[in-house]
Design an enzyme around this catalytic site. Structure first.
Site, PDB file in Angstrom:
ATOM      1  N   GLY A 267       0.869  -1.186   0.000  1.00 21.66           N
ATOM      2  CA  GLY A 267       0.000   0.000   0.000  1.00 21.66           C
ATOM      3  C   GLY A 267       0.895   1.222   0.000  1.00 21.66           C
ATOM      4  O   GLY A 267       1.743   1.358   0.898  1.00 21.66           O
TER       5      GLY A 267
ATOM      6  N   GLN B   9      -5.468  -8.678  -3.015  1.00 21.22           N
ATOM      7  CA  GLN B   9      -5.628  -7.694  -1.938  1.00 21.22           C
ATOM      8  C   GLN B   9      -7.107  -7.418  -1.674  1.00 21.22           C
ATOM      9  O   GLN B   9      -7.531  -7.164  -0.544  1.00 21.22           O
ATOM     10  CB  GLN B   9      -4.929  -6.375  -2.294  1.00 21.22           C
ATOM     11  CG  GLN B   9      -3.411  -6.428  -2.362  1.00 21.22           C
ATOM     12  CD  GLN B   9      -2.888  -6.683  -3.741  1.00 21.22           C
ATOM     13  OE1 GLN B   9      -3.500  -7.413  -4.530  1.00 21.22           O
ATOM     14  NE2 GLN B   9      -1.725  -6.122  -4.070  1.00 21.22           N
TER      15      GLN B   9
ATOM     16  N   ASP C 288      -0.719   4.976  -6.607  1.00 18.67           N
ATOM     17  CA  ASP C 288       0.670   4.754  -6.204  1.00 18.67           C
ATOM     18  C   ASP C 288       1.571   5.878  -6.676  1.00 18.67           C
ATOM     19  O   ASP C 288       2.617   6.123  -6.074  1.00 18.67           O
ATOM     20  CB  ASP C 288       1.160   3.399  -6.732  1.00 18.67           C
ATOM     21  CG  ASP C 288       0.451   2.270  -6.016  1.00 18.67           C
ATOM     22  OD1 ASP C 288      -0.697   1.953  -6.374  1.00 18.67           O
ATOM     23  OD2 ASP C 288       1.030   1.732  -5.045  1.00 18.67           O
TER      24      ASP C 288
HETATM   25  C1  LIG Z   1      -3.692   3.341  -0.328  1.00 25.28           C
HETATM   26  S1  LIG Z   1      -2.845   2.019  -1.075  1.00 25.28           S
HETATM   27  C2  LIG Z   1      -2.467   2.598  -2.628  1.00 25.28           C
HETATM   28  C3  LIG Z   1      -2.231   1.482  -3.638  1.00 25.28           C
HETATM   29  O1  LIG Z   1      -1.236   0.492  -3.228  1.00 25.28           O
HETATM   30  C4  LIG Z   1      -1.675  -0.810  -3.699  1.00 25.28           C
HETATM   31  O2  LIG Z   1      -0.653  -1.538  -4.343  1.00 25.28           O
HETATM   32  P1  LIG Z   1       0.130  -2.752  -3.552  1.00 25.28           P
HETATM   33  O3  LIG Z   1      -0.916  -3.548  -2.820  1.00 25.28           O
HETATM   34  O4  LIG Z   1       0.811  -3.523  -4.678  1.00 25.28           O
HETATM   35  O5  LIG Z   1       1.116  -2.048  -2.650  1.00 25.28           O
HETATM   36  C5  LIG Z   1      -2.766  -0.497  -4.679  1.00 25.28           C
HETATM   37  O6  LIG Z   1      -2.247  -0.063  -5.933  1.00 25.28           O
HETATM   38  C6  LIG Z   1      -3.437   0.647  -3.948  1.00 25.28           C
HETATM   39  O7  LIG Z   1      -4.389   1.312  -4.714  1.00 25.28           O
END
Ligand SMILES: CSC[C@H]1O[C@H](OP(=O)(O)O)[C@H](O)[C@@H]1O
Length: 342
Positions: free
Chosen positions: A58, A193, A234
């Site tokens: 995240g 997720q 991100d």
């Molecule tokens: C508030 S989390 C933002 C963003 O991070 C996640 O990616 P990951 O689980 O691979 O770190 C996802 O893209 C969320 O939207």
């Protein structure tokens, strides 16, 4: 790094990032929702391994963890900043919150070179993130007319941030205000997720929700009245192009086809004004095995190759609103982003 397992608790009592003073305890999100396991990190290397390995994930959460990782490094060696920054910065390439947090901590160290003040800065980054999420929750919820059905992607809740969440934080606030009837959250292949983390957070809060396959959302939009797609980010370029979990771009295309509004929710630390547009955002690609296997069991034929980008870019033209803690940017363009974020 050592692991400490306890029983699964309600999400409200679970904090993904816990600074212990002597070490950093990170909730291992790879084994949720079935197991509650904290990883005790005692070095920048431990934290970088937890970030790269997706134990903590995240965009905001990655930045917060990295900030504490620098405290662990500098506490042991006052000359460790350059190497520790390099180790942490290399852990994942797309989420700019990582670079933002590291640069903020480096500025603190250049000003004071005091580990106690560095620790206080990491704690501030952590606490500020929660406050920003609550503010974004209020801004975003105000855009949602009562009776809304919402699609959300990946996990953007308390598990991905310093608390409350970004996109899921808007949903939490809007639900508390009686504006949300139902949430459809996507599985979010390949790390799931959505199925594992967002479903858990929504269930813990009692928010009516249904899990949908990533590929089912366009069909859902053709059959149900969906009012908003609400996602996190991100990295947001200066013109509003937004990198987010793979599959977000397809959701935006389907949303535009079906007249569904599209909201991105992200704190100011997710904007990269040095990046002019989405073409300049580095997109993380991960191992083929994350697609061809599931928890070590083969899905695809042995040796089958895979293309596994874990983010994509949604053009600003497909975004109706970007919500950050400084305000709402409607129909984002460079001319509208810069005055809010500069
Ligand atoms: C508030 S989390 C933002 C963003 O991070 C996640 O990616 P990951 O689980 O691979 O770190 C996802 O893209 C969320 O939207």
């Amino acid at each position: 790094m050592s692991a400490v397992k306890t029983s699964v608790a309600r999400v409200e009592s679970v904090t993904p990032i816990v600074w212990k003073g002597t070490h950093l305890a990170l909730l291992d999100q790879r084994v949720l929702p079935g197991e509650l396991c904290y990883l005790d990190c005692r070095s920048a290397e431990d934290v970088a391994a937890a970030i790269h390995g997706m134990a903590v994930r995240g965009a905001p959460a990655i930045g917060i963890a990295a900030a504490y990782g620098l405290v662990l490094a500098l506490r042991d060696n006052a000359a460790a900043m350059p190497a520790a920054v390099a180790t942490l910065a290399a852990s994942r390439p797309t989420a700019v919150n990582l670079r933002w947090a590291l640069e903020r901590m480096q500025r603190q160290w250049e000003q004071h070179a005091d580990v106690g003040l560095l620790e206080a800065e990491a704690i501030r980054i952590h606490q500020e993130d929660l406050a920003q999420n609550l503010q974004m929750g209020a801004f975003g919820a105000a855009l949602i007319a009562p009776g809304a059905q919402i699609v959300t992607h990946c996990n953007t809740g308390a598990l991905a941030t310093g608390g409350h969440g970004t996109a899921l934080g808007v949903i939490r606030t809007a639900y508390a205000q009686g504006r949300v009837v139902r949430v459809y959250n996507t599985e979010t292949r390949p790390w799931l997720q959505g199925a594992r983390l967002t479903a858990w957070e929504l269930q813990q809060e009692g928010i009516p929700a249904k899990l949908v396959a990533d590929g089912a959302v366009a069909h859902l939009m053709s059959r149900e009245k969906i009012d908003w797609v609400i996602v996190g980010a991100d990295r947001i370029a200066a013109n509003g192009d937004t990198a987010n979990k793979i599959g977000t771009y397809a959701l935006a295309v389907a949303a535009r086809r079906h007249g569904v509004k599209f909201m991105v929710v992200a704190p100011s630390g997710t904007f990269d004004l040095h990046c002019p547009d989405g073409a300049h955002i580095p997109i993380e690609e991960r191992a083929a095995a994350e697609l061809t296997e599931f928890r070590g069991a083969a899905i695809a034929p042995a040796g089958f190759d895979a293309f596994n980008p874990v983010f994509d870019v949604t053009p600003a033209a497909l975004i109706d609103a970007i919500v950050c803690e400084r305000g709402v940017i409607e129909k984002p363009t460079r001319e509208r982003v810069l005055p809010v974020l500069s």
